[in-house]
Design an enzyme around this catalytic site. Structure first.
Site, PDB file in Angstrom:
ATOM      1  N   HIS A   1       0.795  -1.179  -0.149  1.00 19.21           N
ATOM      2  CA  HIS A   1       0.026   0.103   0.058  1.00 19.21           C
ATOM      3  C   HIS A   1       1.017   1.346   0.002  1.00 19.21           C
ATOM      4  CE1 HIS A   1      -2.960  -3.197   0.863  1.00 19.21           C
ATOM      5  NE2 HIS A   1      -2.418  -3.465   2.005  1.00 19.21           N
TER       6      HIS A   1
ATOM      7  N   GLU B   1      -2.102   0.360   8.202  1.00 17.30           N
ATOM      8  CA  GLU B   1      -1.122  -0.468   7.833  1.00 17.30           C
ATOM      9  C   GLU B   1      -0.154  -0.091   6.851  1.00 17.30           C
ATOM     10  OE1 GLU B   1      -2.805  -3.370   5.076  1.00 17.30           O
ATOM     11  OE2 GLU B   1      -1.045  -4.254   4.718  1.00 17.30           O
TER      12      GLU B   1
ATOM     13  N   HIS C   1       3.032  -6.765   4.913  1.00 14.91           N
ATOM     14  CA  HIS C   1       1.697  -6.467   5.259  1.00 14.91           C
ATOM     15  C   HIS C   1       1.471  -6.737   6.585  1.00 14.91           C
ATOM     16  CE1 HIS C   1       0.173  -5.629   1.003  1.00 14.91           C
ATOM     17  NE2 HIS C   1       1.126  -6.275   0.823  1.00 14.91           N
TER      18      HIS C   1
ATOM     19  N   GLU D   1       1.853 -11.451   6.360  1.00 17.26           N
ATOM     20  CA  GLU D   1       1.027 -10.553   7.147  1.00 17.26           C
ATOM     21  C   GLU D   1       1.159 -10.869   8.579  1.00 17.26           C
ATOM     22  OE1 GLU D   1      -1.578  -9.052   5.723  1.00 17.26           O
ATOM     23  OE2 GLU D   1      -2.435  -9.907   4.145  1.00 17.26           O
TER      24      GLU D   1
HETATM   25 ZN   LIG Z   1      -2.040  -5.176   3.073  1.00 19.55          ZN
END
Ligand SMILES: [Zn+2]
Length: 315
Positions: A112, A149, A204, A280
């Protein structure tokens, strides 16, 4: 961070592309062959009487780009618009040789970007992910308190880049700040592929069910483009799994099995030609995980764990 060797603009794919750290002499030398062709004349130090061959070299770069694009995107569908701003290709300094990652280029993708939320049209553009079209990117998730995030990803990536440089590596980042938009997920994969990364990681944190905890490692599924790196990505994922547990973050209670989740719907994994996993690092929607993820100590610990995994894999 200080420039040690100056900068060069890179235009071939219109993407952010930074190499930091130790292998500058090697990385720069390697890439000078292929990348300097696409660099603008501002980097030239030629005398005024020297013939200019820009037209020929530009044609070469354009042809290469077009060929790659046609492979990835079905001709029957429209080519997505590209609005990515051209950003600098930066090579920073040379550290002494003889370190564990000396001579290696490592790809780091902080998922992102901090201003993605300001441009929905940019995020909605469709990009080919190797199996189907998907959105260019998303805003990413955030904790209940609004810690994003994108910020988490960028912090961990920044710490990781520093750690890897100290190990002697050259580091390629897909974005250099948390104050921008993009690049799209397909371009992120392309950047790390083009850098010929020895290994790469997408960083992430998840937006899972609030009751769920823990980290998960997302692994590629063979789709043709990534066939050659399925086994090596699995091996790297096992290194990440064994090292990341040292952070104290538990293995995910809801995503995948025993820490691994096999995904065929992500551009970063479908399009990779270098060994890669997506991690993650925890669940931002879980209050316990959120308090951990937002701490500087954990972010630095996560970076150390990832650097250890990378060194174990590459070294
Ligand atoms: Zn993400």
């Amino acid at each position: 961070m200080p420039y040690r060797r100056g900068w060069h603009a890179r235009w071939a794919f219109g993407s952010a592309f930074m190499i930091l750290g130790a292998t500058a002499a090697v990385a720069c030398g390697t890439q000078a062959v292929s990348r300097n062709r696409g660099m603008p004349a501002v980097t030239s130090t030629s005398s005024t009487t020297e013939p200019v061959t820009t037209t020929t070299t530009t044609t070469t770069t354009t042809t290469t780009t077009t060929t790659t694009t046609n492979v990835l995107r079905p001709p029957a569908l429209p080519t997505p618009s590209t609005t990515t701003t051209l950003l600098p290709f930066t090579i920073l300094g040379a550290l002494p040789a003889g370190r564990p990652l000396s001579g290696k280029v490592i790809g780091v993708d902080p998922g992102h970007n901090g201003l993605n939320y300001t441009d929905p049209a940019y995020l909605d553009q469709q990009v080919w992910n190797g199996r189907e079209y998907e959105d260019c990117d998303t805003t990413g998730t955030q904790t209940p308190n609004g810690y994003t995030e994108a910020q988490f990803n960028f912090n961990v990536a920044t710490y990781l880049a520093s750690d890897l440089e100290n190990e002697g590596a050259g580091v390629v980042l897909t974005r250099s700040t948390n104050n921008g938009i993009g690049p799209c997920v397909d371009q992120r994969a392309e950047i790390l592929n083009e850098a010929q990364s020895a290994v790469a990681i997408d960083i992430h944190a998840d937006g899972g069910p609030p009751s769920g905890r823990g980290f998960a490692i997302l692994l590629p599924v063979a789709d043709g483009l990534n066939d050659a790196v399925i086994g090596s990505s699995q091996a790297f994922g096992e290194d990440v799994l064994s090292n990341f547990s040292a952070t104290g973050m538990p293995i995910s209670t809801y995503d995948g099995t025993d820490g691994f989740s096999y995904r065929d719907d992500l551009a970063g994994l479908n399009l990779t030609t270098v060994p890669k996993v997506l991690i993650e690092c925890g669940n931002m929607q879980n209050s316990t995980d959120a308090s951990v993820l937002t701490s500087t100590a954990f972010q630095q610990s996560a970076a150390v764990a990832l650097a250890d995994a990378i060194t174990a894999f590459v070294g």
